[in-house]
Write a protein that holds these residues in place. Structure first.
Motif, PDB file in Angstrom:
ATOM      1  N   LYS A 134       0.837  -1.192   0.000  1.00 47.02           N
ATOM      2  CA  LYS A 134       0.000   0.000   0.000  1.00 47.02           C
ATOM      3  C   LYS A 134       0.875   1.245   0.000  1.00 47.02           C
ATOM      4  O   LYS A 134       2.037   1.201   0.400  1.00 47.02           O
ATOM      5  CB  LYS A 134      -0.900  -0.005   1.231  1.00 47.02           C
ATOM      6  CG  LYS A 134      -1.845  -1.186   1.287  1.00 47.02           C
ATOM      7  CD  LYS A 134      -2.503  -1.264   2.657  1.00 47.02           C
ATOM      8  CE  LYS A 134      -3.185  -2.581   2.881  1.00 47.02           C
ATOM      9  NZ  LYS A 134      -2.298  -3.709   2.969  1.00 47.02           N
ATOM     10  N   ASN A 135       0.302   2.357  -0.411  1.00 43.24           N
ATOM     11  CA  ASN A 135       1.019   3.619  -0.420  1.00 43.24           C
ATOM     12  C   ASN A 135       1.590   3.914   0.973  1.00 43.24           C
ATOM     13  O   ASN A 135       0.914   3.728   1.977  1.00 43.24           O
ATOM     14  CB  ASN A 135       0.088   4.749  -0.857  1.00 43.24           C
ATOM     15  CG  ASN A 135       0.833   6.018  -1.163  1.00 43.24           C
ATOM     16  OD1 ASN A 135       1.899   5.997  -1.775  1.00 43.24           O
ATOM     17  ND2 ASN A 135       0.278   7.135  -0.743  1.00 43.24           N
ATOM     18  N   ASN A 136       2.846   4.340   0.981  1.00 46.15           N
ATOM     19  CA  ASN A 136       3.565   4.715   2.210  1.00 46.15           C
ATOM     20  C   ASN A 136       3.945   3.545   3.104  1.00 46.15           C
ATOM     21  O   ASN A 136       4.352   3.762   4.256  1.00 46.15           O
ATOM     22  CB  ASN A 136       2.807   5.769   3.021  1.00 46.15           C
ATOM     23  CG  ASN A 136       2.711   7.078   2.274  1.00 46.15           C
ATOM     24  OD1 ASN A 136       3.696   7.538   1.702  1.00 46.15           O
ATOM     25  ND2 ASN A 136       1.530   7.667   2.241  1.00 46.15           N
ATOM     26  N   ASP A 137       3.840   2.297   2.611  1.00 45.44           N
ATOM     27  CA  ASP A 137       4.335   1.167   3.395  1.00 45.44           C
ATOM     28  C   ASP A 137       5.831   1.317   3.618  1.00 45.44           C
ATOM     29  O   ASP A 137       6.570   1.762   2.734  1.00 45.44           O
ATOM     30  CB  ASP A 137       4.072  -0.165   2.674  1.00 45.44           C
ATOM     31  CG  ASP A 137       2.703  -0.743   2.972  1.00 45.44           C
ATOM     32  OD1 ASP A 137       2.021  -0.254   3.890  1.00 45.44           O
ATOM     33  OD2 ASP A 137       2.320  -1.703   2.270  1.00 45.44           O
ATOM     34  N   LYS A 138       6.269   0.935   4.810  1.00 53.68           N
ATOM     35  CA  LYS A 138       7.690   0.941   5.148  1.00 53.68           C
ATOM     36  C   LYS A 138       8.120  -0.507   5.324  1.00 53.68           C
ATOM     37  O   LYS A 138       7.691  -1.180   6.262  1.00 53.68           O
ATOM     38  CB  LYS A 138       7.936   1.753   6.409  1.00 53.68           C
ATOM     39  CG  LYS A 138       7.711   3.237   6.194  1.00 53.68           C
ATOM     40  CD  LYS A 138       7.990   4.022   7.446  1.00 53.68           C
ATOM     41  CE  LYS A 138       7.841   5.503   7.316  1.00 53.68           C
ATOM     42  NZ  LYS A 138       7.122   6.084   6.275  1.00 53.68           N
ATOM     43  N   ILE A 139       8.950  -0.974   4.383  1.00 53.34           N
ATOM     44  CA  ILE A 139       9.364  -2.366   4.349  1.00 53.34           C
ATOM     45  C   ILE A 139      10.815  -2.473   4.782  1.00 53.34           C
ATOM     46  O   ILE A 139      11.655  -1.682   4.351  1.00 53.34           O
ATOM     47  CB  ILE A 139       9.204  -2.948   2.920  1.00 53.34           C
ATOM     48  CG1 ILE A 139       7.733  -2.891   2.502  1.00 53.34           C
ATOM     49  CG2 ILE A 139       9.718  -4.362   2.822  1.00 53.34           C
ATOM     50  CD1 ILE A 139       7.457  -1.933   1.422  1.00 53.34           C
ATOM     51  N   ILE A 140      11.087  -3.448   5.640  1.00 53.55           N
ATOM     52  CA  ILE A 140      12.465  -3.743   6.024  1.00 53.55           C
ATOM     53  C   ILE A 140      12.718  -5.201   5.664  1.00 53.55           C
ATOM     54  O   ILE A 140      12.009  -6.109   6.110  1.00 53.55           O
ATOM     55  CB  ILE A 140      12.708  -3.511   7.526  1.00 53.55           C
ATOM     56  CG1 ILE A 140      12.430  -2.058   7.882  1.00 53.55           C
ATOM     57  CG2 ILE A 140      14.137  -3.885   7.895  1.00 53.55           C
ATOM     58  CD1 ILE A 140      12.477  -1.758   9.357  1.00 53.55           C
ATOM     59  N   LEU A 141      13.735  -5.409   4.837  1.00 60.01           N
ATOM     60  CA  LEU A 141      14.173  -6.751   4.450  1.00 60.01           C
ATOM     61  C   LEU A 141      15.426  -7.066   5.267  1.00 60.01           C
ATOM     62  O   LEU A 141      16.354  -6.265   5.310  1.00 60.01           O
ATOM     63  CB  LEU A 141      14.521  -6.801   2.966  1.00 60.01           C
ATOM     64  CG  LEU A 141      13.483  -6.251   1.979  1.00 60.01           C
ATOM     65  CD1 LEU A 141      14.055  -6.241   0.574  1.00 60.01           C
ATOM     66  CD2 LEU A 141      12.216  -7.048   2.036  1.00 60.01           C
ATOM     67  N   PHE A 142      15.444  -8.221   5.908  1.00 64.08           N
ATOM     68  CA  PHE A 142      16.648  -8.567   6.659  1.00 64.08           C
ATOM     69  C   PHE A 142      16.872 -10.065   6.655  1.00 64.08           C
ATOM     70  O   PHE A 142      15.934 -10.848   6.496  1.00 64.08           O
ATOM     71  CB  PHE A 142      16.615  -7.986   8.092  1.00 64.08           C
ATOM     72  CG  PHE A 142      15.383  -8.311   8.874  1.00 64.08           C
ATOM     73  CD1 PHE A 142      15.359  -9.366   9.750  1.00 64.08           C
ATOM     74  CD2 PHE A 142      14.242  -7.513   8.766  1.00 64.08           C
ATOM     75  CE1 PHE A 142      14.227  -9.647  10.504  1.00 64.08           C
ATOM     76  CE2 PHE A 142      13.113  -7.780   9.515  1.00 64.08           C
ATOM     77  CZ  PHE A 142      13.106  -8.858  10.391  1.00 64.08           C
ATOM     78  N   HIS A 143      18.156 -10.425   6.822  1.00 60.66           N
ATOM     79  CA  HIS A 143      18.561 -11.830   6.874  1.00 60.66           C
ATOM     80  C   HIS A 143      18.425 -12.358   8.289  1.00 60.66           C
ATOM     81  O   HIS A 143      18.690 -11.646   9.246  1.00 60.66           O
ATOM     82  CB  HIS A 143      20.023 -11.988   6.441  1.00 60.66           C
ATOM     83  CG  HIS A 143      20.256 -11.757   4.999  1.00 60.66           C
ATOM     84  ND1 HIS A 143      19.876 -12.640   4.041  1.00 60.66           N
ATOM     85  CD2 HIS A 143      20.839 -10.731   4.358  1.00 60.66           C
ATOM     86  CE1 HIS A 143      20.221 -12.159   2.855  1.00 60.66           C
ATOM     87  NE2 HIS A 143      20.802 -10.999   3.031  1.00 60.66           N
ATOM     88  N   ILE A 144      18.037 -13.612   8.364  1.00 62.55           N
ATOM     89  CA  ILE A 144      18.002 -14.300   9.655  1.00 62.55           C
ATOM     90  C   ILE A 144      19.343 -15.001   9.823  1.00 62.55           C
ATOM     91  O   ILE A 144      19.762 -15.770   8.956  1.00 62.55           O
ATOM     92  CB  ILE A 144      16.838 -15.320   9.700  1.00 62.55           C
ATOM     93  CG1 ILE A 144      15.508 -14.581   9.524  1.00 62.55           C
ATOM     94  CG2 ILE A 144      16.875 -16.116  10.993  1.00 62.55           C
ATOM     95  CD1 ILE A 144      14.330 -15.499   9.335  1.00 62.55           C
ATOM     96  N   ILE A 145      20.002 -14.708  10.916  1.00 59.80           N
ATOM     97  CA  ILE A 145      21.314 -15.293  11.186  1.00 59.80           C
ATOM     98  C   ILE A 145      21.248 -16.030  12.506  1.00 59.80           C
ATOM     99  O   ILE A 145      20.836 -15.457  13.524  1.00 59.80           O
ATOM    100  CB  ILE A 145      22.407 -14.195  11.239  1.00 59.80           C
ATOM    101  CG1 ILE A 145      22.450 -13.452   9.910  1.00 59.80           C
ATOM    102  CG2 ILE A 145      23.755 -14.795  11.588  1.00 59.80           C
ATOM    103  CD1 ILE A 145      23.353 -12.243   9.905  1.00 59.80           C
ATOM    104  N   ALA A 146      21.662 -17.297  12.485  1.00 58.13           N
ATOM    105  CA  ALA A 146      21.692 -18.088  13.717  1.00 58.13           C
ATOM    106  C   ALA A 146      22.944 -17.734  14.498  1.00 58.13           C
ATOM    107  O   ALA A 146      24.013 -17.517  13.935  1.00 58.13           O
ATOM    108  CB  ALA A 146      21.679 -19.567  13.378  1.00 58.13           C
ATOM    109  N   GLY A 147      22.800 -17.639  15.757  1.00 61.12           N
ATOM    110  CA  GLY A 147      23.933 -17.312  16.615  1.00 61.12           C
ATOM    111  C   GLY A 147      24.210 -18.441  17.591  1.00 61.12           C
ATOM    112  O   GLY A 147      23.494 -19.425  17.669  1.00 61.12           O
ATOM    113  N   GLY A 148      25.215 -18.256  18.341  1.00 63.90           N
ATOM    114  CA  GLY A 148      25.492 -19.308  19.310  1.00 63.90           C
ATOM    115  C   GLY A 148      26.615 -18.958  20.204  1.00 63.90           C
ATOM    116  O   GLY A 148      27.188 -17.942  20.271  1.00 63.90           O
TER     117      GLY A 148
END
Length: 66
Positions: free
Chosen positions: A52-66
């Motif tokens: 939709k107009n003015n949507d704010k999208i953030i794309l990010f990678h999932i990283i496993a930690g340990g």
């Protein structure tokens, strides 16, 4: 229509679903998550969510930690 993807403003001329947007960023196709307007969208809903107009999208990678 104006959307923001990772803090970069984009103008799109036709309706677009989330899965179509992510295809334009191939680095995010695997092991990634998407937030739209501060809400995580489950991967199973990417093909159902229409941007939709003015949507704010953030794309990010999932990283496993340990």
């Amino acid at each position: 229509m104006k959307i923001t993807v990772n803090e970069k403003e984009l103008i799109i001329t036709s309706s677009l679903i989330l899965s179509e947007l992510i295809e334009q960023f191939p680095i995010y196709l695997k092991n990634s998550a998407i937030s739209v307007n501060n809400n995580i969208i489950p991967k199973k809903n990417w093909k159902k969510y229409t941007l939709k107009n003015n949507d704010k999208i953030i794309l990010f990678h999932i990283i496993a930690g340990g």
